[in-house]
Design a protein around this motif. Structure first.
Motif, PDB file in Angstrom:
ATOM      1  N   ARG A 130       1.116  -8.003 -88.336  1.00 21.04           N
ATOM      2  CA  ARG A 130       2.246  -8.187 -89.254  1.00 21.04           C
ATOM      3  C   ARG A 130       1.760  -8.015 -90.683  1.00 21.04           C
ATOM      4  O   ARG A 130       0.775  -8.622 -91.094  1.00 21.04           O
ATOM      5  N   THR A 131       2.461  -7.169 -91.440  1.00 19.11           N
ATOM      6  CA  THR A 131       2.111  -6.946 -92.835  1.00 19.11           C
ATOM      7  C   THR A 131       2.702  -8.069 -93.671  1.00 19.11           C
ATOM      8  O   THR A 131       3.927  -8.188 -93.806  1.00 19.11           O
ATOM      9  N   THR A 150      -2.598  -7.193 -93.605  1.00 16.86           N
ATOM     10  CA  THR A 150      -2.055  -7.298 -92.253  1.00 16.86           C
ATOM     11  C   THR A 150      -2.809  -8.350 -91.468  1.00 16.86           C
ATOM     12  O   THR A 150      -4.051  -8.365 -91.455  1.00 16.86           O
ATOM     13  N   GLY A 203       3.341  -0.451 -93.728  1.00 19.90           N
ATOM     14  CA  GLY A 203       2.059  -0.938 -93.230  1.00 19.90           C
ATOM     15  C   GLY A 203       0.920   0.030 -93.446  1.00 19.90           C
ATOM     16  O   GLY A 203      -0.154  -0.157 -92.875  1.00 19.90           O
TER      17      GLY A 203
END
Length: 720
Positions: A266-267, A262, A226
């Motif tokens: 959440r990536t 992202t 991330g």
């Protein structure tokens, strides 16, 4: 300093280098400065703990906002936060420019940022010039960056599909460091996929598709961690990712930025920006890239949701709307459905084509109240019920009566008027062999008939209340005759009342389209929808769509031309019951529509007057219902209108000599005076009264040489 002597304190070294130390905690809102940092901020040169607001008051307002963004970005990437701070005096003038370098951290429990860094005074650059490696940028570059981000955000927000998002990104011209190659990576399971790319040849993405997330590749690392990866030179790329460097080497680029995409923590993928020249990736450049990446992630997420929604909509439409099926002998059918733009783009409008025994079939069109998912669900249930009742062999009136009781029972609380929903519907049973159409109508629009010569008429039909309002409502039937070359149109009110039109003006618009169109049935369906919603799109079951204020459904039924028919005919039929004298006005309107292009207005008025007389004569002097058949035959300039009224009464009409004050007895005198030909014909059970009016030049008209009376005209009625 002599060998063996202790090293001076770090603070003394920094003070000797005119470097201050400061500590900021956003959770407590306090800033601690040493003596040198206090001096640089324009405060008394001594160690102090200050309120954040006091320090912010010493700085240029935009610089404090800038450092907040840089700190957030650096904390997310685990890198140094570098920025320039302009210190202001009481008069708002810049007295010095400071360079701040710190390593920030984020405490998720306190939801606060903490940074410890240094401050140094630097020379303020000229506006529009760079400040050197590792410094921020001010002046014109900053303004152009802000304008770029505004334009990019607006363009990405307006993109409606993944392909549009990728097209917008490929056209972004970043201020001062535009990439020459882009790639957007997605994730499927434990694999990296390529959603789209720009600046490379088609097929170059092959080695990067289906790549394991455990691969030593920058995009895979970004998805795993991330965090962004910046590679300022080929040497740095080769040293950090030796296994996948050969894949990137062949593109000949000098710098790369791999940014995480992202959404909601959440990536969902990675974005690669490649440069053909060295890029230092200063904090300002990283800030621009990170901002674009965040906007790109949001745009891709929205586009993905919209595409999933459209896929769901298309699936719902395919399941709820019928396939028109094989060709009907002697008939052609075309249909269109256009949803509104809100929600799932499905609503309560529907149409159906139902096969019946003995080669007959039924056309159904309707509109359930509402444009939401519940309306679509109720529509699906009602459509199934109508199919079931029709398949049982019920007549049109019985089909709608049973459907109304069924629909009334679908309410969660049928006794609560506020919980009831209703549906309009028109059910038409068609016999292809004869062209007979029997209709029953539940609060729906009347059908329209486009005749063989293009004339379009509204056909008044008997009807009852919308389905679901009164479970015991009756739905009388009306019989129509569809002649060879004629087209029947059924539609919902969304086709008529869209765009600020009411039922009348909307009908005038559609009539013009119907009468001016020359082409096939499918082309006519498209033209009708285009007249309402504009250019075509891809959100319908047919080739057209747009987002409208109401759903649209339209069904066209065309009876093929009969090669035995040698002359153009316009015909209309209508039944007027004893209990419905008001339908005489409907009959007059039908006749006027039939004669809309008749050149002599006085002849049109005469025909309408004589029609009223013949219909009234039946209703007043018999106990029977009247059946009207009116037709126009011949070519323009030589046409004739024939009006015939049937009833099952046994008494023939006769002329009388009414007195001056009599209220009746003049009907046949008017017919004899105004009609070119007229008569009465026994029909076994009942009779028919008819009259004809000829267009100027037609056979039998006063201007036509050799004209004469038809058998049974004029004095023939005197004998009766």
């Amino acid at each position: 300093m002599r060998t063996g002597e202790p090293l001076p304190a770090v603070g003394d070294v920094l003070a000797a280098l005119a470097t201050g130390v400061w500590h900021c905690d956003t959770g407590t809102g306090q800033v601690t400065v040493d003596a040198e940092a206090a001096r640089l901020f324009g405060l008394p040169a001594r160690r102090a703990t200050l309120a954040e607001a006091r320090v912010r008051a010493r700085l240029h307002p935009s610089d404090w906002n800038e450092i907040a963004g840089v700190v957030q970005l650096a904390a997310a990437e685990g890198t140094l936060a570098e920025s320039r701070l302009r210190v202001m005096d009481e008069q708002g003038r810049v007295v010095r420019v400071l360079r701040s370098r710190s390593r920030p951290s984020f405490d998720p429990e306190r939801k606060a940022y903490e940074l410890i860094g240094t401050l140094q005074e630097v020379t303020d650059p000229e506006p529009g010039t760079a400040t050197g490696s590792g410094g921020a940028v001010t002046g014109d570059w900053r303004r152009s960056r802000e304008a770029f981000l505004l334009d990019a955000g607006r363009a990405l927000a307006e993109a409606r599909s993944t392909q549009e998002v990728l097209r917008v990104v490929s056209n972004l011209a970043m201020p001062g460091f535009s990439p020459d190659g882009l790639a957007v990576f997605g994730v499927e399971g434990d694999r990296l996929t390529v959603i789209g790319h720009h600046g490379q040849r088609s097929g170059d993405e092959g080695p990067f598709t289906e790549m394991s997330l455990e691969t030593d590749y920058p995009a895979a690392e970004v998805v795993r961690t991330g965090r962004a990866v910046y590679l300022s030179s080929p040497e740095e790329y080769r040293s950090r990712y030796p296994l996948t460097w050969p894949l990137a080497q062949r593109f000949g680029r000098r710098s790369w930025a791999f940014m995480p995409l992202t959404v909601a923590g959440r990536t969902m993928g990675a974005w690669m920006a490649g440069f053909s020249y060295p890029v230092a990736f200063t904090p300002d450049e990283r800030s621009v890239l990170a901002t674009v990446a965040r906007m790109l992630a949001q745009a891709l997420s929205r586009a993905g949701d919209a595409e999933s929604q459209r896929e769901l909509t298309d699936g719902l439409q395919r399941s709820m709307l019928p396939v028109l099926g094989p060709r009907i002998p002697g008939m052609g059918v075309a249909a269109r459905y256009v949803p509104t733009g809100g929600g799932l783009q499905v609503g309560g409008d529907w149409y159906d084509v139902i096969a019946l025994p003995q080669g007959r079939f039924a056309l159904v069109i309707g509109d359930v109240q509402g444009h939401d998912v519940r309306a679509a669900g109720l529509m699906g249930q009602l459509r199934i019920a109508l199919r079931a009742y029709a398949s049982e062999g019920h007549r049109p009136d019985a089909v709608l009566s049973r459907a109304s009781r069924f629909f009334h029972g679908l309410a969660d609380n049928p006794d609560d008027p506020g919980d009831l929903r209703f549906a309009t519907c028109l059910y038409a049973e068609v016999d292809p062999a004869t062209g007979t159409v029997e209709t029953a109508r539940a609060g729906h629009l009347d059908p329209v008939v486009r005749m063989a010569d293009g004339t379009a008429l509204l056909r008044a039909t008997a009807g009852g209340l919308p389905l679901g309002i009164d479970p015991d409502c009756d739905y009388p039937t009306t019989r129509l005759a569809l002649e060879p070359g004629e087209t029947l149109m059924l539609c919902t009110d969304g086709l008529v009342e869209t765009g600020g039109h009411d039922l009348y003006t909307g009908w005038l618009r559609l009539r013009q389209v119907l009468e001016e169109h020359h082409g096939g049935l499918d082309d006519l369906a498209d033209t009708l929808v285009q007249a309402v919603i504009g250019p075509s799109s891809h959100h319908t079951t047919g080739p057209l769509a747009d987002r409208r204020e109401d759903d649209i459904a339209v069904v066209l039924l065309h009876r093929d031309e009969d090669t035995a028919v040698r002359r153009p005919v316009r015909r209309t039929m209508l039944t007027i019951a004893q209990a419905e004298p008001e339908r005489i006005a409907t009959a007059r309107r039908h006749l006027r529509d039939l004669l809309h292009d008749w050149p002599d207005g006085e002849q049109t008025d005469a025909a309408v007057l004589l029609l009223s007389e013949t219909l009234t004569n039946v209703l007043v002097h018999t106990d029977a219902d009247a059946l009207l058949v009116a037709e126009v035959t011949g070519e323009p300039g030589e046409r004739r209108i024939r009006v015939e009224v049937f009833d099952n009464g046994a008494d023939l009409p006769h002329k009388r000599r009414p007195g001056e004050m009599a209220s009746s007895g003049r009907g046949l005198m008017l017919i004899e005076l105004l009609a070119d030909a007229w008569g009465v014909a026994p029909r076994g059970q009942g009779k028919s009264i008819w009259f004809e009016i000829y267009e100027s030049g037609a056979e039998g008209s006063p201007d036509f040489e050799g004209s004469g009376e038809s058998e049974g005209s004029g004095g023939g009625w005197a004998a009766a």
